[in-house]
Scaffold this motif. Structure first.
Motif, PDB file in Angstrom:
ATOM      1  N   SER A 321      24.145 -55.934 -23.657  1.00  0.00           N
ATOM      2  CA  SER A 321      24.933 -54.813 -23.170  1.00  0.00           C
ATOM      3  C   SER A 321      26.416 -55.157 -23.278  1.00  0.00           C
ATOM      4  CB  SER A 321      24.565 -54.502 -21.714  1.00  0.00           C
ATOM      5  OG  SER A 321      25.373 -53.477 -21.198  1.00  0.00           O
ATOM      6  N   THR A 322      27.147 -54.312 -23.962  1.00  0.00           N
ATOM      7  CA  THR A 322      28.598 -54.506 -24.106  1.00  0.00           C
ATOM      8  C   THR A 322      29.313 -53.436 -23.291  1.00  0.00           C
ATOM      9  OG1 THR A 322      28.333 -55.420 -26.325  1.00  0.00           O
ATOM     10  CG2 THR A 322      30.515 -54.649 -25.715  1.00  0.00           C
ATOM     11  N   ARG A 323      30.155 -53.881 -22.349  1.00  0.00           N
ATOM     12  CA  ARG A 323      30.876 -52.970 -21.470  1.00  0.00           C
ATOM     13  C   ARG A 323      32.362 -53.024 -21.776  1.00  0.00           C
ATOM     14  NH1 ARG A 323      28.146 -54.375 -15.549  1.00  0.00           N
ATOM     15  NH2 ARG A 323      25.992 -53.832 -16.110  1.00  0.00           N
ATOM     16  N   THR A 324      32.897 -51.862 -22.091  1.00  0.00           N
ATOM     17  CA  THR A 324      34.334 -51.728 -22.333  1.00  0.00           C
ATOM     18  C   THR A 324      34.876 -50.689 -21.364  1.00  0.00           C
ATOM     19  OG1 THR A 324      33.986 -52.186 -24.670  1.00  0.00           O
ATOM     20  CG2 THR A 324      36.113 -51.260 -24.050  1.00  0.00           C
ATOM     21  N   ALA A 325      35.832 -51.097 -20.528  1.00  0.00           N
ATOM     22  CA  ALA A 325      36.334 -50.169 -19.511  1.00  0.00           C
ATOM     23  C   ALA A 325      37.799 -50.459 -19.230  1.00  0.00           C
ATOM     24  CB  ALA A 325      35.511 -50.307 -18.228  1.00  0.00           C
ATOM     25  N   GLY A 326      38.509 -49.412 -18.861  1.00  0.00           N
ATOM     26  CA  GLY A 326      39.938 -49.540 -18.550  1.00  0.00           C
ATOM     27  C   GLY A 326      40.471 -48.213 -18.057  1.00  0.00           C
ATOM     28  N   GLY A 327      41.777 -47.995 -18.253  1.00  0.00           N
ATOM     29  CA  GLY A 327      42.386 -46.727 -17.884  1.00  0.00           C
ATOM     30  C   GLY A 327      43.105 -46.731 -16.556  1.00  0.00           C
ATOM     31  N   ASN A 328      43.029 -47.829 -15.784  1.00  0.00           N
ATOM     32  CA  ASN A 328      43.742 -47.939 -14.514  1.00  0.00           C
ATOM     33  C   ASN A 328      44.773 -49.052 -14.648  1.00  0.00           C
ATOM     34  OD1 ASN A 328      44.632 -48.344 -11.869  1.00  0.00           O
ATOM     35  ND2 ASN A 328      42.615 -47.910 -10.992  1.00  0.00           N
ATOM     36  N   PRO A 329      46.072 -48.725 -14.596  1.00  0.00           N
ATOM     37  CA  PRO A 329      47.097 -49.767 -14.793  1.00  0.00           C
ATOM     38  C   PRO A 329      47.075 -50.843 -13.708  1.00  0.00           C
ATOM     39  CG  PRO A 329      48.083 -47.692 -14.080  1.00  0.00           C
ATOM     40  CD  PRO A 329      46.662 -47.400 -14.384  1.00  0.00           C
ATOM     41  N   GLN A 330      46.432 -50.567 -12.573  1.00  0.00           N
ATOM     42  CA  GLN A 330      46.367 -51.556 -11.491  1.00  0.00           C
ATOM     43  C   GLN A 330      45.238 -52.575 -11.680  1.00  0.00           C
ATOM     44  OE1 GLN A 330      48.761 -51.461  -9.168  1.00  0.00           O
ATOM     45  NE2 GLN A 330      49.605 -49.634 -10.186  1.00  0.00           N
ATOM     46  N   VAL A 331      44.347 -52.311 -12.651  1.00  0.00           N
ATOM     47  CA  VAL A 331      43.176 -53.175 -12.847  1.00  0.00           C
ATOM     48  C   VAL A 331      43.119 -53.613 -14.303  1.00  0.00           C
ATOM     49  CG1 VAL A 331      40.659 -53.357 -12.648  1.00  0.00           C
ATOM     50  CG2 VAL A 331      41.944 -51.922 -11.033  1.00  0.00           C
ATOM     51  N   ALA A 332      42.898 -54.912 -14.519  1.00  0.00           N
ATOM     52  CA  ALA A 332      42.799 -55.440 -15.877  1.00  0.00           C
ATOM     53  C   ALA A 332      41.585 -54.835 -16.580  1.00  0.00           C
ATOM     54  CB  ALA A 332      42.680 -56.960 -15.849  1.00  0.00           C
ATOM     55  N   PRO A 333      41.707 -54.565 -17.892  1.00  0.00           N
ATOM     56  CA  PRO A 333      40.569 -53.982 -18.626  1.00  0.00           C
ATOM     57  C   PRO A 333      39.338 -54.891 -18.559  1.00  0.00           C
ATOM     58  CG  PRO A 333      42.596 -53.864 -19.916  1.00  0.00           C
ATOM     59  CD  PRO A 333      42.901 -54.728 -18.733  1.00  0.00           C
ATOM     60  N   LEU A 334      38.193 -54.257 -18.658  1.00  0.00           N
ATOM     61  CA  LEU A 334      36.926 -54.974 -18.639  1.00  0.00           C
ATOM     62  C   LEU A 334      36.396 -55.067 -20.062  1.00  0.00           C
ATOM     63  CD1 LEU A 334      34.600 -56.148 -16.824  1.00  0.00           C
ATOM     64  CD2 LEU A 334      33.562 -53.869 -16.971  1.00  0.00           C
ATOM     65  N   THR A 335      36.160 -56.281 -20.526  1.00  0.00           N
ATOM     66  CA  THR A 335      35.609 -56.509 -21.864  1.00  0.00           C
ATOM     67  C   THR A 335      34.498 -57.542 -21.735  1.00  0.00           C
ATOM     68  OG1 THR A 335      37.350 -58.151 -22.258  1.00  0.00           O
ATOM     69  CG2 THR A 335      37.741 -55.925 -23.084  1.00  0.00           C
ATOM     70  N   ARG A 336      33.300 -57.065 -21.480  1.00  0.00           N
ATOM     71  CA  ARG A 336      32.197 -57.965 -21.167  1.00  0.00           C
ATOM     72  C   ARG A 336      31.005 -57.711 -22.100  1.00  0.00           C
ATOM     73  NH1 ARG A 336      35.605 -60.126 -18.566  1.00  0.00           N
ATOM     74  NH2 ARG A 336      35.556 -60.678 -16.351  1.00  0.00           N
ATOM     75  N   THR A 337      30.381 -58.810 -22.454  1.00  0.00           N
ATOM     76  CA  THR A 337      29.100 -58.759 -23.135  1.00  0.00           C
ATOM     77  C   THR A 337      28.084 -59.507 -22.279  1.00  0.00           C
ATOM     78  OG1 THR A 337      30.053 -58.652 -25.355  1.00  0.00           O
ATOM     79  CG2 THR A 337      27.788 -59.407 -25.175  1.00  0.00           C
ATOM     80  N   ILE A 338      27.006 -58.841 -21.928  1.00  0.00           N
ATOM     81  CA  ILE A 338      25.962 -59.435 -21.091  1.00  0.00           C
ATOM     82  C   ILE A 338      24.688 -59.512 -21.920  1.00  0.00           C
ATOM     83  CG2 ILE A 338      24.625 -59.229 -18.969  1.00  0.00           C
ATOM     84  CD1 ILE A 338      26.936 -57.569 -17.832  1.00  0.00           C
ATOM     85  N   ALA A 339      24.225 -60.725 -22.151  1.00  0.00           N
ATOM     86  CA  ALA A 339      23.006 -60.949 -22.919  1.00  0.00           C
ATOM     87  C   ALA A 339      21.940 -61.519 -21.997  1.00  0.00           C
ATOM     88  CB  ALA A 339      23.271 -61.900 -24.084  1.00  0.00           C
ATOM     89  N   SER A 340      20.795 -60.899 -21.968  1.00  0.00           N
ATOM     90  CA  SER A 340      19.703 -61.391 -21.136  1.00  0.00           C
ATOM     91  C   SER A 340      18.445 -61.532 -21.987  1.00  0.00           C
ATOM     92  CB  SER A 340      19.441 -60.455 -19.962  1.00  0.00           C
ATOM     93  OG  SER A 340      19.047 -59.177 -20.411  1.00  0.00           O
ATOM     94  N   ARG A 341      17.633 -62.498 -21.592  1.00  0.00           N
ATOM     95  CA  ARG A 341      16.410 -62.760 -22.329  1.00  0.00           C
ATOM     96  C   ARG A 341      15.287 -63.030 -21.343  1.00  0.00           C
ATOM     97  NH1 ARG A 341      15.558 -68.244 -25.642  1.00  0.00           N
ATOM     98  NH2 ARG A 341      15.266 -68.943 -23.495  1.00  0.00           N
ATOM     99  N   GLY A 342      14.198 -62.300 -21.468  1.00  0.00           N
ATOM    100  CA  GLY A 342      13.036 -62.504 -20.612  1.00  0.00           C
ATOM    101  C   GLY A 342      11.807 -62.849 -21.433  1.00  0.00           C
ATOM    102  N   ARG A 343      11.009 -63.759 -20.924  1.00  0.00           N
ATOM    103  CA  ARG A 343       9.770 -64.154 -21.590  1.00  0.00           C
ATOM    104  C   ARG A 343       8.631 -64.107 -20.577  1.00  0.00           C
ATOM    105  NH1 ARG A 343      12.708 -63.167 -24.987  1.00  0.00           N
ATOM    106  NH2 ARG A 343      13.321 -64.391 -26.832  1.00  0.00           N
ATOM    107  N   ASP A 344       7.521 -63.485 -20.970  1.00  0.00           N
ATOM    108  CA  ASP A 344       6.353 -63.367 -20.101  1.00  0.00           C
ATOM    109  C   ASP A 344       5.142 -63.974 -20.793  1.00  0.00           C
ATOM    110  OD1 ASP A 344       7.133 -61.426 -17.743  1.00  0.00           O
ATOM    111  OD2 ASP A 344       8.029 -60.577 -19.554  1.00  0.00           O
TER     112      ASP A 344
END
Length: 717
Positions: A321-344
């Motif tokens: 999941s890649t999250r890109t967020a911003g638009g508020n000058p009071q908060v630093a932009p969000l540039t995150r990649t979240i990788a998860s792996r599950g094994r059953d």
């Protein structure tokens, strides 16, 4: 291997010992010859246990590509959402684990999504309003058992090619079924491939008012999603008929690829900006599951029967999941990649020995055992600065779930009018997990569940009969509900909280009573009035809390609850009512549900967003060269109080579906079907009251719906 717990081991040995003793007895029991015909057998009418059986022809009637669309037409079953995208199956209006879904009488292996199963691979669907000892009693609202096709007894070759289209959807599909036999050997393979391409508008609205009712905040979101989902189902089967024995090897493969890109810009019309007014999420999710089961059936000369199964399963879930967020000058932009792996990984075994000890009895004892292990790893990085260290960015956990069950059941004919089913089941569950962010979490529970069901045929009539069932069921918390692992939201608020498990969560226990009157007044004609009630202890639901830093949603036990349901159902061929009428099959059902939670002040303190009223009405026409039909479904809405300061609004939904099939020749037919002809939206609306300030926050998200049309060519060759 299974945990070496003395009580669990004793209970594991007990059914095996009973099977051995009964097996020895059965070898010495004189042979009993039973004569009769199954031509007129009707499970709904003749079985002692309460159940509805939906056959394969009815399952594939509308040309659906997933089981979720099939289930919504079954009496007493409600479906929320879409297959593979958080769809939920409900009975008595209850979901979130209160309705148990089984595949071939067993829990689906880890990672398997039962709602994405292909209807062409399913032989029948059994709906059990009251439990039986043979199946797990972890279904307070009821149990739905999906029975996959067995190896065909005669050669079959069938191909289906379909294409579905809507305003913003395109769904090509194909399915193939091949089967043959040679002497004592049979083989069968069924497969389907479905590709869904979708895009749509997901508008949202969030507003807040102070204690005086003055609006202090208003935001609107112009959400848009663009995605696709590809699902492959493959079900090969092999069968060998030996001297007195039958050996079957059944496998199932489910591959699911889901991609979605969500763009959600938020406009603030009043009040402060959110942390991230402009938000975009791109997610790739791969989910693969494979299961194989070896089934041995041994018939004794005395009429006894031994069934034993041994199976393995494996699952893989990869999510980026890649999250890109911003638009508020009071908060630093969000540039995150979240990788998860599950094994059953899973191992399971079950067995049942049925012995005709005395006349008119069918005594059976059995066992079930399962061991499932899961590992999950999560890594969060800044894709603009991969070397940056993110607190809590790397997490992992591993855990296992061990289950053991022993049961005994007896079904007998007490008198020509009265039949009884008596069963008892003990089921134990142990969960253990270790994680980098929470240390260790453990849970252990055991539930003894007696079941009594009675069928009484009223004297002097062959049409009317009464049913009664007493049972004890439960709902055990899953591993995700127990682990104190937190999933972070982007714009954290009471309307968009983080989620976290609760290791102190206890299982919910329920006592149930079901009753029904049935009137079978002609072949294929039935009228039924049924009622049910459940009393639930340690009822659990998710509460929104503030931990001093962020808002979180935490599952918690909130006390006792009660739920009641009343259902009226009928179905009949029109010629049974009117002589000379056209070959039409009419059906209708309506269900009314009530519930209350002691730990939540009323009004509207219903269980689990329970749907108060649902109904279906349908008609089917069977001609020489054409079949056609329609179904109209309705479910009501209303406010549901989750807690003293939390509420959810359910919105009424009406859905109209049509289908028609034309026989082109002896081997081919063309089927056309239409869904959601009224273009109903799916709406999610919630509210949160800040008890300190008196501020009321309300949020609303809409998935805009449109009609869709599908064309399918079906050919036997």
């Amino acid at each position: 291997m299974l945990p070496a717990h003395p009580r669990l081991l004793r209970l594991a040995i007990l059914p095996a010992a009973l099977c051995a003793a009964l097996y020895a007895h059965a070898q010495q029991t004189p042979q009993v010859e039973v004569q009769g015909s199954t031509a007129n057998y009707n499970a709904r009418r003749d079985d002692t246990a309460m159940r509805i059986v939906v056959g394969h022809d009815e399952i594939v009637r509308y040309g659906d590509t997933n089981l979720l669309d099939v289930l919504k037409r079954i009496p007493g079953v409600i479906v929320n959402g879409a297959a593979g995208r958080g769809g939920e199956i409900r009975m008595q209006g209850l979901g979130s684990g209160y309705t148990q879904v089984l595949v071939n009488g067993e829990r689906p292996p880890g990672g398997m999504q039962a709602d994405t199963l292909a209807p062409d691979t399913v032989e029948r669907i059994e709906v059990l309003r009251a439990p039986s000892a043979e199946f797990s009693n972890e279904g307070i609202a009821g149990t739905i058992n999906i029975v996959l096709k067995k190896a065909a007894s005669k050669p079959q070759r069938e191909l289906k090619l379909g294409y579905g289209v809507g305003r913003d959807t395109h769904s090509p599909s194909a399915s193939l079924h091949l089967a043959n036999r040679r002497d004592a050997f049979t083989w069968d393979v069924a497969g389907s491939l479905v590709h869904d391409r979708f895009r749509g508008e997901v508008p949202g609205r969030e507003e807040e008012a102070d204690a005086a009712g003055r609006r202090t905040m208003l935001r609107t979101t112009a959400g848009h999603e663009d995605g696709r989902m590809t699902t492959l189902n493959l079900a090969p089967k092999l069968g060998w008929k030996l001297d007195g024995d039958m050996l079957e090897l059944e496998s199932y493969l489910n591959l699911n690829r889901f991609r979605v890109d969500v763009n959600a810009p938020t406009a603030t019309l009043l009040g402060p900006l959110p942390a991230y007014p402009d938000k975009r999420i791109a997610m790739d999710n791969d989910n693969d599951t494979v299961r194989s089961m070896l089934h041995w059936m041994h018939a004794l000369e005395s009429g006894a029967r031994l069934d034993a199964k041994l199976g393995v399963s494996a699952g893989r879930t990869d999510n980026i999941s890649t999250r890109t967020a911003g638009g508020n000058p009071q908060v630093a932009p969000l540039t995150r990649t979240i990788a998860s792996r599950g094994r059953d990984r899973g191992l399971r075994t079950s067995g049942k020995l049925t012995v005709p000890l005395i006349e008119a009895h069918a005594l059976a004892v059995g066992w079930e055992g399962a061991y499932d292990r899961r590992s999950d790893a999560r890594r969060e990085t800044d894709y603009l600065d991969p070397a940056a260290t993110i607190p809590g960015g790397d997490e992992h956990y591993s855990g296992h779930v061990a289950r053991l069950a022993a049961y005994a059941q007896d079904e007998w004919q007490l008198t020509p009018q009265l039949a009884a089913y008596l069963g008892a089941r003990w089921e134990g569950v142990r969960i253990h997990a270790d994680g980098s962010s929470f240390g260790s979490a453990r849970s252990q529970s055991g539930v003894f569940s007696p079941v009594l069901q009675l069928l009484y045929k009223l004297p002097g009539t062959k049409e009317d009969q009464l049913r009664l069932a007493l049972s004890r069921t439960y709902k055990a918390p899953g591993m995700d509900s127990l682990l104190p692992h937190r999933y972070i939201s982007v714009n954290n608020s009471p309307a968009e909280p983080d989620t976290e498990g609760n290791p102190k969560l206890k299982p919910e226990l329920a006592l149930g009573l079901d009753a029904a009157w049935e009137h079978h007044w002609a072949e294929g004609a039935m009228l039924s009035l049924s009622a049910s009630t459940r009393r639930i202890d340690d009822y659990a639901r998710s509460l929104v809390l503030f931990d001093g830093r962020r808002w979180i949603s935490l599952p918690s036990n909130v006390g006792k609850a009660r739920t009641h349901s009343l259902q009226l159902e009928t179905g009949f061929p029109l010629p049974a009512l009117i002589d000379g009428a056209p070959p039409l099959e009419l059906r209708a059902n309506v269900a009314r549900n009530w519930s209350s939670v002691d730990g939540v002040p009323g009004p509207d303190n219903r269980l689990d967003e329970q749907v108060p009223l649902s109904a279906n009405a349908g008609v089917d026409y069977q001609g020489e060269r054409m079949t056609a039909g329609a179904n109209f479904g309705f479910r009501s809405g209303g406010r549901v109080a989750v807690a003293a300061n939390q509420a959810v609004w359910l919105h009424a939904r009406r859905e109209l579906e049509l289908y028609a099939a034309w026989r082109l020749d002896q081997t081919s037919q063309l089927r056309i079907s239409a869904a959601n002809l009224l273009g109903m939206d799916m709406v999610n609306e919630r509210s949160y009251l800040d008890t300190a300030s008196g501020a009321l926050l309300r949020s609303r998200v809409v998935n805009v719906g449109h009609p869709s049309l599908k064309l399918t060519l079906e050919s036997r060759f």
